[in-house]
Design a protein around this motif. Structure first.
Motif, PDB file in Angstrom:
ATOM      1  N   ARG A  17       0.712  -1.392  -0.042  1.00 46.01           N
ATOM      2  CA  ARG A  17      -0.357   0.159  -0.043  1.00 46.01           C
ATOM      3  C   ARG A  17       0.587   1.171  -0.154  1.00 46.01           C
ATOM      4  NH1 ARG A  17      -3.471  -2.953  -0.722  1.00 46.01           N
ATOM      5  NH2 ARG A  17      -3.539  -1.779  -2.432  1.00 46.01           N
ATOM      6  N   ALA A  18       0.016   2.020  -0.436  1.00 42.59           N
ATOM      7  CA  ALA A  18       1.035   3.721   0.107  1.00 42.59           C
ATOM      8  C   ALA A  18       0.656   3.759   1.771  1.00 42.59           C
ATOM      9  CB  ALA A  18       0.118   4.537  -0.484  1.00 42.59           C
ATOM     10  N   ARG A  20       1.773   5.782   4.713  1.00 41.60           N
ATOM     11  CA  ARG A  20       2.143   7.318   5.186  1.00 41.60           C
ATOM     12  C   ARG A  20       1.405   7.272   7.116  1.00 41.60           C
ATOM     13  NH1 ARG A  20      -1.781   7.503   1.508  1.00 41.60           N
ATOM     14  NH2 ARG A  20      -1.999   8.608  -1.178  1.00 41.60           N
ATOM     15  N   TYR A  71       8.111  20.135  -0.599  1.00 44.92           N
ATOM     16  CA  TYR A  71       6.433  19.943  -0.380  1.00 44.92           C
ATOM     17  C   TYR A  71       5.328  19.886   0.207  1.00 44.92           C
ATOM     18  CZ  TYR A  71       3.843  14.914  -0.810  1.00 44.92           C
ATOM     19  OH  TYR A  71       3.052  14.449  -0.996  1.00 44.92           O
ATOM     20  N   VAL A  97      -7.837   8.985   2.814  1.00 45.97           N
ATOM     21  CA  VAL A  97      -6.122   8.982   1.533  1.00 45.97           C
ATOM     22  C   VAL A  97      -6.274  10.345   1.733  1.00 45.97           C
ATOM     23  CG1 VAL A  97      -5.658   9.490  -1.024  1.00 45.97           C
ATOM     24  CG2 VAL A  97      -7.383   7.398  -0.428  1.00 45.97           C
ATOM     25  N   ALA A 101      -2.411  11.442   3.276  1.00 45.58           N
ATOM     26  CA  ALA A 101      -1.770  12.268   2.088  1.00 45.58           C
ATOM     27  C   ALA A 101      -1.415  13.991   3.241  1.00 45.58           C
ATOM     28  CB  ALA A 101      -2.612  13.306   1.124  1.00 45.58           C
ATOM     29  N   LEU A 104       1.184  12.955   5.103  1.00 45.97           N
ATOM     30  CA  LEU A 104       2.777  12.645   5.287  1.00 45.97           C
ATOM     31  C   LEU A 104       3.034  13.831   5.165  1.00 45.97           C
ATOM     32  CD1 LEU A 104       4.581  11.174   4.444  1.00 45.97           C
ATOM     33  CD2 LEU A 104       3.735  11.254   1.633  1.00 45.97           C
ATOM     34  N   PHE A 141       8.046   3.765 -13.776  1.00 51.07           N
ATOM     35  CA  PHE A 141       7.097   3.398 -13.209  1.00 51.07           C
ATOM     36  C   PHE A 141       7.208   1.897 -12.481  1.00 51.07           C
ATOM     37  CE2 PHE A 141       5.594   7.405 -12.740  1.00 51.07           C
ATOM     38  CZ  PHE A 141       5.536   7.623 -11.496  1.00 51.07           C
ATOM     39  N   CYS A 159       5.665   5.327  -0.277  1.00 53.40           N
ATOM     40  CA  CYS A 159       4.587   5.900  -0.814  1.00 53.40           C
ATOM     41  C   CYS A 159       4.700   6.723  -2.236  1.00 53.40           C
ATOM     42  CB  CYS A 159       3.788   6.827   0.114  1.00 53.40           C
ATOM     43  SG  CYS A 159       2.819   7.610  -0.594  1.00 53.40           S
ATOM     44  N   ILE A 160       4.470   6.919  -3.641  1.00 57.22           N
ATOM     45  CA  ILE A 160       4.627   7.589  -4.502  1.00 57.22           C
ATOM     46  C   ILE A 160       3.862   8.760  -4.152  1.00 57.22           C
ATOM     47  CG2 ILE A 160       4.719   7.803  -6.296  1.00 57.22           C
ATOM     48  CD1 ILE A 160       3.984   4.624  -6.890  1.00 57.22           C
ATOM     49  N   THR A 161       5.060  10.034  -4.207  1.00 58.23           N
ATOM     50  CA  THR A 161       4.377  11.089  -4.380  1.00 58.23           C
ATOM     51  C   THR A 161       4.797  11.541  -5.092  1.00 58.23           C
ATOM     52  OG1 THR A 161       6.530  12.226  -2.861  1.00 58.23           O
ATOM     53  CG2 THR A 161       4.337  10.986  -1.632  1.00 58.23           C
ATOM     54  N   THR A 162       4.426  12.947  -5.451  1.00 57.99           N
ATOM     55  CA  THR A 162       4.767  14.383  -6.967  1.00 57.99           C
ATOM     56  C   THR A 162       4.218  15.426  -6.601  1.00 57.99           C
ATOM     57  OG1 THR A 162       2.246  12.798  -7.873  1.00 57.99           O
ATOM     58  CG2 THR A 162       4.625  12.480  -9.224  1.00 57.99           C
ATOM     59  N   LEU A 163       3.913  15.963  -5.412  1.00 55.98           N
ATOM     60  CA  LEU A 163       3.326  16.888  -4.952  1.00 55.98           C
ATOM     61  C   LEU A 163       4.925  17.700  -5.087  1.00 55.98           C
ATOM     62  CD1 LEU A 163       1.000  16.536  -2.403  1.00 55.98           C
ATOM     63  CD2 LEU A 163       0.474  17.846  -5.011  1.00 55.98           C
ATOM     64  N   ALA A 200      -6.638  -3.316  -1.167  1.00 57.72           N
ATOM     65  CA  ALA A 200      -7.434  -2.764  -1.147  1.00 57.72           C
ATOM     66  C   ALA A 200      -9.147  -3.186  -1.519  1.00 57.72           C
ATOM     67  CB  ALA A 200      -7.568  -1.093  -1.698  1.00 57.72           C
ATOM     68  N   ARG A 202     -11.096  -2.474  -4.800  1.00 60.73           N
ATOM     69  CA  ARG A 202     -10.885  -2.008  -5.734  1.00 60.73           C
ATOM     70  C   ARG A 202     -12.726  -2.592  -6.929  1.00 60.73           C
ATOM     71  NH1 ARG A 202      -7.941   0.647  -4.601  1.00 60.73           N
ATOM     72  NH2 ARG A 202      -5.254  -0.154  -5.025  1.00 60.73           N
TER      73      ARG A 202
HETATM   74  C1  FMN Z   1       1.515   8.914 -10.123  1.00 59.68           C
HETATM   75  C2  FMN Z   1       1.449   9.146  -8.512  1.00 59.68           C
HETATM   76  C3  FMN Z   1       1.276   9.663  -7.652  1.00 59.68           C
HETATM   77  C4  FMN Z   1       1.332  10.214  -6.436  1.00 59.68           C
HETATM   78  N1  FMN Z   1       1.213  11.213  -6.097  1.00 59.68           N
HETATM   79  C5  FMN Z   1       1.123  10.932  -4.459  1.00 59.68           C
HETATM   80  C6  FMN Z   1       1.235  12.260  -3.767  1.00 59.68           C
HETATM   81  O1  FMN Z   1       2.048  13.199  -3.710  1.00 59.68           O
HETATM   82  N2  FMN Z   1       0.915  12.758  -2.187  1.00 59.68           N
HETATM   83  C7  FMN Z   1       0.569  11.189  -1.980  1.00 59.68           C
HETATM   84  O2  FMN Z   1       0.089  11.664  -0.425  1.00 59.68           O
HETATM   85  N3  FMN Z   1       0.265  10.038  -2.240  1.00 59.68           N
HETATM   86  C8  FMN Z   1       0.111  10.181  -4.107  1.00 59.68           C
HETATM   87  N4  FMN Z   1       0.298   8.997  -4.403  1.00 59.68           N
HETATM   88  C9  FMN Z   1       0.076   7.769  -3.366  1.00 59.68           C
HETATM   89  C10 FMN Z   1      -1.792   7.311  -3.932  1.00 59.68           C
HETATM   90  O3  FMN Z   1      -2.507   8.277  -3.558  1.00 59.68           O
HETATM   91  C11 FMN Z   1      -1.807   5.734  -3.815  1.00 59.68           C
HETATM   92  O4  FMN Z   1      -0.781   4.999  -4.670  1.00 59.68           O
HETATM   93  C12 FMN Z   1      -3.652   5.963  -3.724  1.00 59.68           C
HETATM   94  O5  FMN Z   1      -4.079   6.345  -3.002  1.00 59.68           O
HETATM   95  C13 FMN Z   1      -4.000   4.113  -3.719  1.00 59.68           C
HETATM   96  O6  FMN Z   1      -3.432   4.011  -2.092  1.00 59.68           O
HETATM   97  P1  FMN Z   1      -2.627   2.703  -2.433  1.00 59.68           P
HETATM   98  O7  FMN Z   1      -1.546   2.299  -3.500  1.00 59.68           O
HETATM   99  O8  FMN Z   1      -2.938   2.097  -0.834  1.00 59.68           O
HETATM  100  O9  FMN Z   1      -3.753   1.443  -2.733  1.00 59.68           O
HETATM  101  C14 FMN Z   1       0.504   8.817  -5.841  1.00 59.68           C
HETATM  102  C15 FMN Z   1       0.638   7.538  -6.817  1.00 59.68           C
HETATM  103  C16 FMN Z   1       0.871   7.690  -7.571  1.00 59.68           C
HETATM  104  C17 FMN Z   1       0.575   6.182  -8.765  1.00 59.68           C
END
Ligand code: FMN
Length: 215
Positions: A17-18, A20, A71, A97, A101, A104, A141, A159-163, A200, A202
């Motif tokens: 999972r993501a 945080r 960030y 979510v 976020a 985090l 990726f 957790c992947i983040t991009t902000l 999760a 889906r």
């Molecule tokens: C391309 C991409 C960008 C994302 N950017 C953010 C981000 O900036 N901040 C954050 O907290 N999560 C970010 N996420 C995480 C998603 O919110 C998370 O994968 C989604 O809510 C599903 O949750 P799970 O991975 O636990 O199933 C990003 C995920 C992806 C794939």
């Protein structure tokens, strides 16, 4: 018949999972763990077998603070607005979510390791088509996900983040990332508090699968 324990493999794939709120901000992460997981991620597929990536690992507290600040600024009001909108719509899952976020964003500087995967853009033509950019993203990726899976298998979360990308230029300057490399994401990495993560919710696969034709 393969040597895989399919049950374990499927559990890893469905419970990564993501993470945080459950990142353990008080436990140190050994460099060796990061190196091993990156080694594993290098087996991921890439367009033209290029592996045009570099991975910047940030452990320095001062640099983590600066990046975390960017960030936070990148998140701006976005997360708060999305959280409130989810609450007003009664969308409980979305609310969770965005609340997580926001957490985090508030604690990013305390995460022991930040990882920034970067991809070489020097071969990209000027005015490259959307298809070419998609393919470039698709060439990093899979490795990011492999890295996350390898972490999860060792009790670590990410957790992947991009902000932060709104401030990519500023962050590249601090980390001396060359202009020809694009930052793709920012992964906070830490041991997780507990390891009992669940799949999760889906939509059922029957809603997204098309055999032989879209219709
Ligand atoms: C391309 C991409 C960008 C994302 N950017 C953010 C981000 O900036 N901040 C954050 O907290 N999560 C970010 N996420 C995480 C998603 O919110 C998370 O994968 C989604 O809510 C599903 O949750 P799970 O991975 O636990 O199933 C990003 C995920 C992806 C794939």
């Amino acid at each position: 018949m393969t040597n895989f324990d399919v049950r374990h493999t499927d559990t890893l794939l469905t419970t990564t999972r993501a993470v945080r709120k459950r990142l353990d901000l008080n436990r140190l992460v050994e460099e060796q763990q990061i190196i091993k997981c990156l080694e594993i991620s290098q087996q991921a597929p890439t367009g033209s077998n290029r592996q045009g990536w570099q991975w910047v690992i940030i452990t320095d507290k001062g640099k983590r603070r600066i990046i975390a600040n960017y960030y936070h600024q990148g998140a701006g009001d976005y997360l708060e607005e999305r959280k409130n909108s989810a609450r007003d719509r009664g969308a409980e899952q979305d609310f969770k979510v965005f609340e997580s976020a926001q957490y985090l964003a508030d604690y990013m500087e305390d995460v022991p390791i930040l990882v920034i995967p970067c991809i070489d853009t020097s071969h990209m033509p000027l005015n490259a088509s959307g298809r070419k950019w998609l393919s470039l993203g698709g060439s990093i990726f899979p490795a990011i996900w492999s890295f996350q899976l390898a972490l999860k298998a060792r009790g670590l979360g990410s957790c992947i983040t991009t902000l932060h990308l709104a401030y990519e230029r500023e962050i590249s300057k601090i980390l001396d990332i060359p202009e020809t490399f694009a930052q793709v994401a920012l992964l906070p990495v830490a041991y997780t508090k507990g390891t009992n993560f669940k799949p999760a919710n889906r939509p059922p696969v029957s809603e997204i699968i098309h055999w032989n034709s879209w219709n």
